[in-house]
Design a protein around this motif. Structure first.
Motif, PDB file in Angstrom:
ATOM      1  N   MET A  82       0.842  -1.207   0.000  1.00  0.00           N
ATOM      2  CA  MET A  82       0.000   0.000   0.000  1.00  0.00           C
ATOM      3  C   MET A  82       0.873   1.251   0.000  1.00  0.00           C
ATOM      4  O   MET A  82       1.870   1.322   0.693  1.00  0.00           O
ATOM      5  CB  MET A  82      -0.898  -0.050   1.249  1.00  0.00           C
ATOM      6  N   ARG A  83       0.470   2.221  -0.809  1.00  0.00           N
ATOM      7  CA  ARG A  83       1.223   3.473  -0.880  1.00  0.00           C
ATOM      8  C   ARG A  83       1.027   4.280   0.397  1.00  0.00           C
ATOM      9  O   ARG A  83       0.048   4.109   1.096  1.00  0.00           O
ATOM     10  CB  ARG A  83       0.691   4.335  -2.026  1.00  0.00           C
ATOM     11  N   GLY A  91     -16.033  -0.044  -5.486  1.00  0.00           N
ATOM     12  CA  GLY A  91     -15.648  -0.372  -4.110  1.00  0.00           C
ATOM     13  C   GLY A  91     -14.145  -0.595  -3.997  1.00  0.00           C
ATOM     14  O   GLY A  91     -13.474  -0.016  -3.126  1.00  0.00           O
ATOM     15  N   THR A  92     -13.603  -1.416  -4.890  1.00  0.00           N
ATOM     16  CA  THR A  92     -12.165  -1.739  -4.864  1.00  0.00           C
ATOM     17  C   THR A  92     -11.332  -0.472  -5.036  1.00  0.00           C
ATOM     18  O   THR A  92     -10.412  -0.200  -4.255  1.00  0.00           O
ATOM     19  CB  THR A  92     -11.834  -2.713  -6.020  1.00  0.00           C
ATOM     20  N   GLN A  93     -11.662   0.317  -6.052  1.00  0.00           N
ATOM     21  CA  GLN A  93     -10.862   1.520  -6.322  1.00  0.00           C
ATOM     22  C   GLN A  93     -11.138   2.595  -5.270  1.00  0.00           C
ATOM     23  O   GLN A  93     -10.231   3.361  -4.912  1.00  0.00           O
ATOM     24  CB  GLN A  93     -11.144   2.039  -7.737  1.00  0.00           C
ATOM     25  N   PRO A 149      -6.934  -4.704 -10.899  1.00  0.00           N
ATOM     26  CA  PRO A 149      -7.149  -3.532 -10.041  1.00  0.00           C
ATOM     27  C   PRO A 149      -5.934  -2.611  -9.943  1.00  0.00           C
ATOM     28  O   PRO A 149      -6.080  -1.383  -9.969  1.00  0.00           O
ATOM     29  CB  PRO A 149      -7.478  -4.151  -8.673  1.00  0.00           C
ATOM     30  N   ASP A 150      -4.712  -3.177  -9.902  1.00  0.00           N
ATOM     31  CA  ASP A 150      -3.501  -2.336  -9.808  1.00  0.00           C
ATOM     32  C   ASP A 150      -3.364  -1.437 -11.036  1.00  0.00           C
ATOM     33  O   ASP A 150      -2.977  -0.266 -10.935  1.00  0.00           O
ATOM     34  CB  ASP A 150      -2.233  -3.205  -9.757  1.00  0.00           C
ATOM     35  N   VAL A 151      -3.650  -2.038 -12.194  1.00  0.00           N
ATOM     36  CA  VAL A 151      -3.504  -1.295 -13.460  1.00  0.00           C
ATOM     37  C   VAL A 151      -4.537  -0.182 -13.515  1.00  0.00           C
ATOM     38  O   VAL A 151      -4.239   0.965 -13.894  1.00  0.00           O
ATOM     39  CB  VAL A 151      -3.687  -2.272 -14.652  1.00  0.00           C
ATOM     40  N   VAL A 152      -5.766  -0.505 -13.126  1.00  0.00           N
ATOM     41  CA  VAL A 152      -6.835   0.502 -13.152  1.00  0.00           C
ATOM     42  C   VAL A 152      -6.497   1.626 -12.168  1.00  0.00           C
ATOM     43  O   VAL A 152      -6.664   2.816 -12.485  1.00  0.00           O
ATOM     44  CB  VAL A 152      -8.203  -0.144 -12.798  1.00  0.00           C
ATOM     45  N   PHE A 153      -5.984   1.245 -11.000  1.00  0.00           N
ATOM     46  CA  PHE A 153      -5.646   2.262  -9.993  1.00  0.00           C
ATOM     47  C   PHE A 153      -4.580   3.222 -10.530  1.00  0.00           C
ATOM     48  O   PHE A 153      -4.680   4.440 -10.370  1.00  0.00           O
ATOM     49  CB  PHE A 153      -5.161   1.579  -8.714  1.00  0.00           C
TER      50      PHE A 153
END
Ligand code: AMP
Length: 206
Positions: A1-2, A28-30, A188-192
């Motif tokens: 986590m950043r 929710g995830t993002q 999810p990482d890519v979308v974030f």
């Protein structure tokens, strides 16, 4: 986590975001990731409503009828629920709204609240995902969590309600130059990372 982004005086930079996307697009995830990144509370009206349902409050009992049918809970109930969460004294300076506003009346109420309290939204993030992927994602979530309104029949109604009542808000925010459209397909990482890049272009990353 950043790590959370902090201003020069080490207080978190105020960031007010809204995730506006159909069911299953990854709000929710993002939303949880953005909240952690910007040290801001994640305020998901679906979660707040499900808490009320689980606690059996009068609001929860009233809301459940609509949620089970895949319809929107009446604006007054939702506006008061969100108001209680972010309008405390003093009102929150940062937040990530997930799933609110979802109707024109809610958007007008939120706009007025923001102007009155000097807490207007900085950006509205629309996650774009193809319709057949939304259905697949929701049915997978149903198998994993058993969430009642994720069944195929209710989902159809939720998608219709999104198109008829919530999607028009995209123009509402586009006209105000705060709409950010992001490809919501992929991990999810890519979308974030795509979301952070888009926010960066608005000067909101740090
Ligand atoms: P969600 O968890 O965001 O998919 O929301 C689940 C359900 O809660 C929706 O299908 C609606 O019935 C209700 N709901 C959540 N947010 C709102 C809102 N802003 N306005 C009205 N109903 C809402």
């Amino acid at each position: 986590m950043r790590h959370c982004i902090r201003g020069p005086d080490l207080t978190p930079t105020a960031v007010r975001l809204l995730l506006l996307a159909p069911p299953g697009a990854g709000k929710g995830t993002q939303g949880r990731r953005l909240a952690a990144h910007f040290c801001a509370p994640h305020i998901a009206t679906g979660d707040l409503l499900r808490e009320q349902v689980a606690a059996g409050t009068p609001l929860g009992i009233e809301a459940r009828r609509y949620m089970d049918a895949g319809e929107l809970v009446p604006d007054l109930l939702v506006v008061s629920l969100v108001g209680a969460r972010i309008g405390a004294d003093p009102p929150l300076t940062s937040f990530v709204l997930d799933g609110y506003p979802r109707s024109e009346a809610q958007a007008e109420a939120a706009l007025e609240w923001g102007v009155d309290h000097h807490r207007s939204l900085h950006a509205v993030i629309n996650l774009r995902v193809a319709a057949h992927d939304l259905v697949e994602r929701i049915l997978t979530r149903r198998r994993e969590t058993g969430r009642a309104d994720d069944d195929a029949a209710t989902l159809g109604e939720r998608l219709r309600v999104y198109e008829s009542t919530t999607a028009p808000l995209l123009d509402f925010y586009r006209r105000r130059n705060i709409l950010v459209e992001v490809d919501g397909n992929g991990e999810p990482d890519v979308v974030f990372d795509r979301i952070l890049e888009a926010l960066d272009e608005l000067g909101l990353r740090s």
